[in-house]
Design an enzyme around this catalytic site. Structure first.
Site: not given
Ligand code: NAP
Ligand code: 3JN
Length: 339
Positions: A133, A246
């Site tokens: 990710c 994130h």
């Protein structure tokens, strides 16, 4: 290769997990041409009913014959399961899009972010790897800058949400926060330290070179996806008490001079990227605003005044969507386009 069909039999392996749940949601939201959806997880979930569109689907366990008749399988059940079952699935004629680290650095397996290297899908042999990710959201921003000015070096620090660890970590942050606010003792099961109201400079296992596996994934995967081994990347990956998204702070050194305004213009025209950068109005991306969004948001674009050719950027993306489920479904969509 995927054969041309009107609708496809699709499987999600790891369907009950944080990523698997998001995959099911993403397939429905994007109207992926699904003839039938099969859901797999561990024995713990066998028989559990999950919803897809208006249908109720029972969760199954895997066996050697599970993949017969399945066209595309999206895997998110961890590297061990991918190691065992992705070759079984590919052997049954199914195309696997694997979310784990198991196959990412295998030279025979393409590692794909559709906005960056869709051409690599052409040479798959049944397994396609979805990057980590933190890598995905970084490379969608790096690639157009690399094309314009040639990236020499990237220094990245991540601020990763607990959903990157999975459902148990989401529950742990919620539980620890509730316990602390109620003056109860805090229990740590998922991370080595309390995550609520804390910051941990530690994601995945430590390696002999002092970096973590997560940090080295960012280094190696970036080069493979962009297709340039000369790009130097150094990473510090940090877990923060955020549920979803994130964030990353990037310092980029380029070969050619590129101004902050040029970077803003290039990224504004990049598919999948949204420039959200008006500092005088406190406009910059933050996890709470980006959660649930498909695009990678960038802000705080400015020149690094300490070097000749340097740019600093702040990047936020939803790790369960672009960082995992959405990227996997976008790969499947490209395969359908190419069929
Ligand atoms: P999670 O919430 O813990 O879910 C794990 C899933 O794997 C559950 O569905 C679980 O089923 C299933 N599973 C466990 N053991 C199994 C077995 N023996 N056979 C079949 N299924 C099994 O974790 P997650 O966050 O969704 O992540 C899952 C995996 O996706 C990770 O391990 C990682 O490899 C990958 N991932 C990739 C990214 C990325 O950056 N692209 C991000 C996050 C995760 P039960 O519910 O039955 O236990
Ligand atoms: O921690 C994060 O924010 C991302 C985690 C990803 C992850 C978690 C467990 C196992 C991975 C991954 O995608 O690299 C793996 C793995 O497959 O190694």
């Amino acid at each position: 290769m995927l054969k041309k069909k009107e609708n496809y039999v699709v499987a999600v392996v790891g369907a009950t997990g944080a990523v698997g749940n998001e995959m099911i949601k993403t397939l429905a939201q994007r109207d992926f041409p699904v003839a039938r959806l099969r859901l797999f997880a561990s024995e713990r979930s066998e028989g559990r009913i999950m919803e897809f569109r208006d249908t109720e689907i029972p969760v199954e366990t895997l066996n050697e014959k599970s993949f017969e008749g399945i066209d595309v399988a999206l895997f998110s059940a961890g590297a061990e399961r991918s190691k065992t079952w992705a070759p079984v699935a590919a052997g049954s004629g199914c195309v696997v899009v694997d979310n784990s680290s198991q196959w990412r650095m295998d030279p025979k397996v393409p590692l794909v972010v559709p906005e960056v290297n869709p051409h690599d899908l052409k040479w798959h042999k049944g397994i396609i790897a979805n990057p980590n990710c933190s890598t995905i959201q970084m490379v969608v921003v790096l690639k157009p800058i690399h094309d314009a000015a040639g990236i020499k070096r990237v220094v990245v620090t991540t601020f990763q949400s607990v959903s990157g660890t999975g459902q148990k970590a989401i529950d742990e942050l919620m539980q620890q926060t509730t316990d602390l606010l109620n003056f109860r003792e805090v229990k740590c099961n998922v991370y080595p330290h309390q995550i609520a109201f804390n910051v941990l400079p530690h994601i995945d296992k430590f390696l002999d070179n002092g970096y973590t596996r997560e940090e080295m994934k960012m280094v190696n995967e970036t080069r493979k996806i962009i297709g340039d081994e000369s790009i130097r990347v150094t990473a510090t990956t940090v877990r923060v008490p955020v549920f979803r998204c994130h964030s990353e702070s990037l310092n980029i050194e380029t070969g050619k001079k590129i101004t902050a305004n040029e970077v803003r213009a290039i990224l504004s025209a990049t598919p999948g990227v949204i420039v959200y950068d008006v500092p005088e109005k406190n406009i910059y991306p933050v996890p709470i605003d980006v959660a649930g969004k498909d695009e990678t948001y960038v802000g705080r674009i400015r020149e690094d005044e300490t070097i000749e050719n340097g740019i600093n950027i702040w990047i936020v993306a939803d790790n369960l969507r672009k960082g995992a489920a959405l990227n996997a479904v976008q790969i499947a969509e490209k395969l359908v386009e190419m069929a």
